[in-house]
Design an enzyme around this catalytic site. Sequence first.
Site, short mmCIF file in Angstrom:
data_model
loop_
_atom_site.label_atom_id
_atom_site.label_comp_id
_atom_site.label_asym_id
_atom_site.label_seq_id
_atom_site.Cartn_x
_atom_site.Cartn_y
_atom_site.Cartn_z
N LYS A 170 -4.08 15.49 -8.05
CA LYS A 170 -3.22 15.50 -9.22
C LYS A 170 -2.54 16.85 -9.43
CE LYS A 170 -3.58 11.24 -10.48
NZ LYS A 170 -2.40 10.35 -10.56
N ASP A 190 0.88 -1.16 0.00
CA ASP A 190 0.00 0.00 0.00
C ASP A 190 0.92 1.22 0.00
OD1 ASP A 190 -1.61 2.16 0.62
OD2 ASP A 190 -2.53 1.24 2.38
N TYR A 210 -10.11 14.20 -6.81
CA TYR A 210 -9.04 13.65 -7.65
C TYR A 210 -8.20 14.79 -8.24
CZ TYR A 210 -6.92 10.87 -11.44
OH TYR A 210 -6.06 10.25 -12.31
N THR A 266 -9.03 1.99 -20.55
CA THR A 266 -8.64 0.90 -19.65
C THR A 266 -9.89 0.29 -19.03
OG1 THR A 266 -8.55 2.08 -17.53
CG2 THR A 266 -6.67 2.36 -19.02
N ARG A 296 10.28 9.98 -2.03
CA ARG A 296 11.29 10.22 -1.01
C ARG A 296 12.32 9.10 -0.99
NH1 ARG A 296 9.86 10.44 5.38
NH2 ARG A 296 9.34 8.27 4.89
#
Length: 267
Positions: A178, A66, A174, A209, A127
């Site tokens: 983004k 995750d 969303y 998709t 990171r």
Amino acid sequence: MELGLTGVALVTGAGGALGRAIVLQFARDGVTRIAGVDLSERTLAETAAVLHAEFPGVEFLTSLADISNEEQIQATFRQIIDKFGRIDYAVNNAAIGSPFVTTGDAELEDFERIQSVNVKGTWLCQREELRQMAKQAPLTSEVSAASGRVASKGSIVIVSSLLGHRAIPLDGLYTISKHAILGMAKTDALDYAAKGIRINAVCPGFIDTPLLTPTTRALLKPQIDKTPMARLAHPQEVADSIVYLASNRSSYITGAVLAVDGGYSAQ
């Protein structure tokens, strides 16, 4: 073999349609060591099966994680470095969608879930990638004096969205996520350019998709119809752009945001 890449690639969201296309394109371009990260064991196994059927010589390390979980991501990166020793091309592709509601009608639970995966998860992966790339030697096997290209310590591509720099109705949560990761890409590009690490972003438009269900298609139809090329993108078309930005063919590009949206953002 198209680009003759020799380094190690990492793709998050490798079990999805776009992630799978990216993994396969890295293999076509010569990468023989690839790490794929996903939350779904089934789809990640499907990607591995497709990859090994076409490229049996490619080592594909699968990691279930995750991306919003710091401990899981740190364990995943330890596994990748223990196996391959370095990461040369990283594609931060994993993300989730949001309910089609106005921001005023959204629930806190949905906001936190989407930002946790799409923003925090992308940052946690980036990171670790930056920390690893900063301490590894430049990849010199892909450059020569004659090529005019400069070896780098690593290249990262963040997969944002058309909604990273535009907006459509009913998709605020969303869109917020983004937009945020484009800010991350631009800031990190500035901070790490002198350290030999490139960071760029791709903003795909509407991709054909399995996630684009009949219901979703109906909701998005007014926007899809505005695409000047009058069609959806194939995952391969987006993967081509991503691998190009990750590769040494784009050695003087950093901090760029590439729209792969059939001309939508040009309107």
